[in-house]
Design a protein around this motif. Structure first.
Motif, short mmCIF file in Angstrom:
data_model
loop_
_atom_site.label_atom_id
_atom_site.label_comp_id
_atom_site.label_asym_id
_atom_site.label_seq_id
_atom_site.Cartn_x
_atom_site.Cartn_y
_atom_site.Cartn_z
N ILE A 45 0.85 -1.19 0.00
CA ILE A 45 0.00 0.00 0.00
C ILE A 45 0.89 1.23 0.00
CG2 ILE A 45 -1.76 1.29 1.29
CD1 ILE A 45 -2.50 -1.46 2.60
N SER A 46 0.56 2.17 -0.86
CA SER A 46 1.20 3.48 -0.85
C SER A 46 0.18 4.49 -0.38
CB SER A 46 1.70 3.86 -2.25
OG SER A 46 2.24 5.18 -2.21
N SER A 47 0.54 5.24 0.64
CA SER A 47 -0.38 6.23 1.22
C SER A 47 0.13 7.65 1.05
CB SER A 47 -0.58 5.94 2.71
OG SER A 47 -1.17 4.69 2.89
N ASN A 48 1.14 7.83 0.23
CA ASN A 48 1.72 9.16 0.07
C ASN A 48 0.83 10.07 -0.75
OD1 ASN A 48 3.91 8.43 1.53
ND2 ASN A 48 5.37 8.48 -0.14
N SER A 49 0.90 11.34 -0.44
CA SER A 49 0.17 12.35 -1.19
C SER A 49 0.80 12.53 -2.57
CB SER A 49 0.22 13.68 -0.43
OG SER A 49 -0.20 14.74 -1.27
N ILE A 50 -0.02 12.48 -3.60
CA ILE A 50 0.53 12.70 -4.94
C ILE A 50 0.71 14.19 -5.22
CG2 ILE A 50 -0.23 10.51 -5.90
CD1 ILE A 50 -2.57 11.97 -7.20
N VAL A 51 0.19 15.04 -4.34
CA VAL A 51 0.47 16.47 -4.44
C VAL A 51 1.92 16.71 -4.05
CG1 VAL A 51 -0.09 18.76 -3.52
CG2 VAL A 51 -1.93 17.12 -4.02
N THR A 52 2.33 16.10 -2.96
CA THR A 52 3.71 16.22 -2.48
C THR A 52 4.67 15.37 -3.29
OG1 THR A 52 2.78 16.51 -0.27
CG2 THR A 52 5.15 16.13 -0.41
N TYR A 53 4.26 14.15 -3.62
CA TYR A 53 5.10 13.19 -4.35
C TYR A 53 4.35 12.66 -5.57
CZ TYR A 53 7.67 13.26 0.04
OH TYR A 53 8.36 13.65 1.15
N PRO A 54 4.31 13.41 -6.67
CA PRO A 54 3.55 12.98 -7.85
C PRO A 54 3.95 11.60 -8.38
CG PRO A 54 4.29 15.25 -8.09
CD PRO A 54 4.94 14.70 -6.85
N LYS A 55 5.20 11.21 -8.25
CA LYS A 55 5.66 9.91 -8.76
C LYS A 55 5.16 8.74 -7.91
CE LYS A 55 8.37 11.31 -12.16
NZ LYS A 55 8.23 10.96 -13.53
N ASP A 56 4.48 9.02 -6.81
CA ASP A 56 3.90 7.97 -5.98
C ASP A 56 2.44 7.69 -6.36
OD1 ASP A 56 6.24 7.60 -4.62
OD2 ASP A 56 5.64 8.72 -2.84
N GLY A 57 1.96 8.30 -7.43
CA GLY A 57 0.59 8.12 -7.87
C GLY A 57 0.35 6.78 -8.54
N PRO A 58 -0.91 6.41 -8.69
CA PRO A 58 -1.29 5.09 -9.21
C PRO A 58 -0.67 4.72 -10.56
CG PRO A 58 -3.19 6.15 -8.25
CD PRO A 58 -2.08 7.17 -8.25
N GLU A 59 -0.59 5.66 -11.50
CA GLU A 59 -0.02 5.29 -12.81
C GLU A 59 1.46 4.93 -12.69
OE1 GLU A 59 0.20 9.72 -12.27
OE2 GLU A 59 -1.41 8.27 -12.08
N TYR A 60 2.18 5.62 -11.84
CA TYR A 60 3.59 5.29 -11.62
C TYR A 60 3.75 4.03 -10.79
CZ TYR A 60 4.36 9.97 -13.43
OH TYR A 60 4.38 11.08 -14.23
N MET A 61 2.81 3.79 -9.88
CA MET A 61 2.83 2.56 -9.10
C MET A 61 2.69 1.35 -10.02
SD MET A 61 0.35 3.81 -5.99
CE MET A 61 0.05 2.16 -5.40
N ALA A 62 1.81 1.46 -11.01
CA ALA A 62 1.61 0.36 -11.97
C ALA A 62 2.91 0.10 -12.74
CB ALA A 62 0.47 0.69 -12.92
N GLU A 63 3.62 1.16 -13.10
CA GLU A 63 4.90 1.00 -13.80
C GLU A 63 5.92 0.28 -12.91
OE1 GLU A 63 6.29 4.81 -15.18
OE2 GLU A 63 4.42 5.18 -16.29
#
Length: 145
Positions: A45-63
């Motif tokens: 599970i990733s709970s980081n804010s994608i505002v603060t850390y955009p690379k932690d968002g779902p599309e990057y998680m899939a990559e």
């Protein structure tokens, strides 16, 4: 993967940007794949804010999941409610739950993967987490918890 209900469940809080997670990603994937064959259910599970850390968002998680061949679901906790419920405060953070037929899942281990850190030159082994998993599988208590 086994078709019987999981008697072990490993929940890990990770993210894409954290240097400590980056240091362990390959080994997390390997260790998880190894124990899935023994009946361990795993989830990240990733709970980081994608505002603060955009690379932690779902599309990057899939990559990341594809790149490192994650054999477990890698989910995004946008509201951070799951992390708060677990009281997760850092990444990576690992929770191992055990279950028998009569009881619900109970926390068996909460801690680190091993003593390795990005700059301490200690080899990545997964020792602490794998010892905890092995104790559950063999019906032993943790000697170090």
């Amino acid at each position: 993967m086994t078709s019987r209900p999981a008697l072990l469940c490993w929940v890990m809080f990770i993210c894409n940007h954290c240097p400590f997670v980056k240091h362990l990603k390959k080994d997390i994937a390997k260790l998880t794949s190894f124990y899935i064959e023994k009946g361990l259910a795993s989830i990240a599970i990733s709970s980081n804010s994608i505002v603060t850390y955009p690379k932690d968002g779902p599309e990057y998680m899939a990559e990341e999941a594809k790149k490192f061949k994650y054999s477990f679901p890698y989910l995004y906790d946008e509201s951070q409610e799951v992390a708060k419920a677990f009281r997760a405060v850092c990444t990576p953070e690992f929770y191992l739950f055990k279950k028998d037929e009569q009881r619900k899942f109970e926390l068996f281990y909460h801690g680190q993967f091993d003593d390795s850190r990005p700059s301490n030159n200690v080899p990545v082994t997964g020792r602490d987490l794998s010892r905890a998993i092995d104790c559950v599988l063999s019906g032993q208590e943790l000697p170090f918890y």
